[in-house]
Design a protein around this motif. Sequence first.
Motif, short mmCIF file in Angstrom:
data_model
loop_
_atom_site.label_atom_id
_atom_site.label_comp_id
_atom_site.label_asym_id
_atom_site.label_seq_id
_atom_site.Cartn_x
_atom_site.Cartn_y
_atom_site.Cartn_z
N GLY A 1 -5.95 -1.22 -7.09
CA GLY A 1 -6.33 -2.63 -7.03
C GLY A 1 -6.78 -3.09 -5.66
N GLN A 2 -7.36 -2.19 -4.87
CA GLN A 2 -7.79 -2.55 -3.52
C GLN A 2 -9.03 -3.43 -3.52
OE1 GLN A 2 -8.30 1.25 -1.66
NE2 GLN A 2 -6.11 1.60 -1.44
N ASP A 3 -9.82 -3.38 -4.57
CA ASP A 3 -11.05 -4.16 -4.66
C ASP A 3 -10.83 -5.34 -5.60
OD1 ASP A 3 -12.28 -2.22 -3.09
OD2 ASP A 3 -12.87 -1.06 -4.84
N ASP A 4 -11.64 -6.37 -5.45
CA ASP A 4 -11.56 -7.53 -6.33
C ASP A 4 -12.22 -7.23 -7.67
OD1 ASP A 4 -10.30 -9.05 -4.41
OD2 ASP A 4 -12.16 -9.89 -3.63
N GLU A 5 -11.46 -7.44 -8.75
CA GLU A 5 -11.98 -7.37 -10.11
C GLU A 5 -12.78 -6.10 -10.44
OE1 GLU A 5 -11.13 -9.81 -12.36
OE2 GLU A 5 -9.97 -10.69 -10.75
N PRO A 6 -12.24 -4.92 -10.18
CA PRO A 6 -12.97 -3.70 -10.57
C PRO A 6 -12.94 -3.51 -12.09
CG PRO A 6 -10.79 -3.13 -9.84
CD PRO A 6 -10.95 -4.62 -9.61
N ASP A 7 -13.90 -2.77 -12.60
CA ASP A 7 -13.92 -2.45 -14.02
C ASP A 7 -12.73 -1.56 -14.38
OD1 ASP A 7 -16.32 -3.85 -14.43
OD2 ASP A 7 -17.51 -2.09 -13.91
N PHE A 8 -12.41 -0.60 -13.48
CA PHE A 8 -11.33 0.35 -13.72
C PHE A 8 -10.44 0.45 -12.50
CE2 PHE A 8 -15.14 1.81 -15.96
CZ PHE A 8 -14.69 1.77 -17.26
N THR A 9 -9.13 0.54 -12.74
CA THR A 9 -8.16 0.71 -11.65
C THR A 9 -7.17 1.79 -12.04
OG1 THR A 9 -8.28 -1.66 -11.14
CG2 THR A 9 -6.41 -0.45 -10.24
N SER A 10 -6.90 2.68 -11.09
CA SER A 10 -5.86 3.67 -11.28
C SER A 10 -5.18 3.92 -9.95
CB SER A 10 -6.44 4.97 -11.84
OG SER A 10 -5.38 5.80 -12.27
N TRP A 11 -4.13 4.71 -9.98
CA TRP A 11 -3.33 4.93 -8.79
C TRP A 11 -3.14 6.41 -8.55
CZ3 TRP A 11 -3.00 1.35 -12.43
CH2 TRP A 11 -3.02 0.02 -12.02
N ARG A 12 -3.53 6.88 -7.38
CA ARG A 12 -3.41 8.28 -7.00
C ARG A 12 -1.94 8.67 -6.83
NH1 ARG A 12 -7.10 11.69 -4.61
NH2 ARG A 12 -8.51 9.95 -4.27
N GLN A 13 -1.07 7.73 -6.52
CA GLN A 13 0.33 8.03 -6.23
C GLN A 13 1.17 8.28 -7.47
OE1 GLN A 13 -1.37 5.47 -4.71
NE2 GLN A 13 -1.63 6.61 -2.83
N MET A 14 0.55 8.49 -8.60
CA MET A 14 1.29 8.81 -9.82
C MET A 14 1.93 10.18 -9.68
SD MET A 14 -1.29 7.96 -12.86
CE MET A 14 -2.03 6.39 -13.08
N GLU A 15 2.94 10.41 -10.49
CA GLU A 15 3.49 11.75 -10.56
C GLU A 15 2.43 12.65 -11.20
OE1 GLU A 15 7.17 14.05 -12.68
OE2 GLU A 15 7.48 12.04 -11.89
N PRO A 16 2.17 13.82 -10.60
CA PRO A 16 1.12 14.69 -11.15
C PRO A 16 1.37 15.03 -12.62
CG PRO A 16 1.87 15.49 -9.03
CD PRO A 16 2.80 14.38 -9.42
N SER A 17 0.33 14.91 -13.41
CA SER A 17 0.42 15.26 -14.83
C SER A 17 -0.98 15.51 -15.34
CB SER A 17 1.10 14.15 -15.62
OG SER A 17 0.24 13.05 -15.77
N ARG A 18 -1.08 15.79 -16.61
CA ARG A 18 -2.37 16.01 -17.25
C ARG A 18 -2.89 14.74 -17.90
NH1 ARG A 18 -3.56 21.50 -18.02
NH2 ARG A 18 -1.99 22.78 -17.00
N MET A 19 -2.19 13.63 -17.66
CA MET A 19 -2.58 12.35 -18.23
C MET A 19 -2.73 11.34 -17.10
SD MET A 19 -0.75 10.15 -21.21
CE MET A 19 -1.30 11.29 -22.45
N LEU A 20 -3.81 10.59 -17.14
CA LEU A 20 -4.07 9.56 -16.14
C LEU A 20 -4.13 8.20 -16.83
CD1 LEU A 20 -4.81 8.95 -13.16
CD2 LEU A 20 -7.20 9.17 -13.84
N ARG A 21 -3.40 7.24 -16.31
CA ARG A 21 -3.44 5.88 -16.84
C ARG A 21 -4.44 5.07 -16.02
NH1 ARG A 21 0.52 5.32 -20.54
NH2 ARG A 21 0.09 3.13 -20.81
N VAL A 22 -5.27 4.32 -16.72
CA VAL A 22 -6.32 3.52 -16.10
C VAL A 22 -6.28 2.12 -16.70
CG1 VAL A 22 -8.81 3.26 -15.80
CG2 VAL A 22 -7.79 5.54 -15.75
#
Length: 127
Positions: A58-79
């Motif tokens: 969420g570093q930018d204002d109103e992006p279409d997509f936001t995710s976080w690199r600091q997630m626990e590593p996995s094969r699934m990414l939440r966006v």
Amino acid sequence: MEHFLSEEELAGLVREFVKHGEKLDRLLTEDEEVRAFERFYEAMKESLSSVGSFSEGGQDDEPDFTSWRQMEPSRMLRVRARVPVTLEMAGAVLAACEALGSEHAVVFDGPEGRCVLFSNGDFCREE
């Protein structure tokens, strides 16, 4: 292939995939798992940036997509998606997943509910 599922069915499918991913990751060292997630994250960031604006945490204002690199590593990414996720967008993400050559999934939480794109090509949406 696009599928429409109830909220419970989609949640169950996600749980099954998480368990499956954990089994696959048992074969990796912790460092290998972290590096694999970094490649996955970067590929998804690049593919989502090609179809809209992307922000890390969420570093930018109103992006279409936001995710976080600091997630626990996995094969699934939440966006988090601020725009409806279309089949064309899913195609860009799927192409990036296929290039990784392994099983992954991207969960989009957006204005039309939750949808999940699996690297096998299944695009599952809440009814």
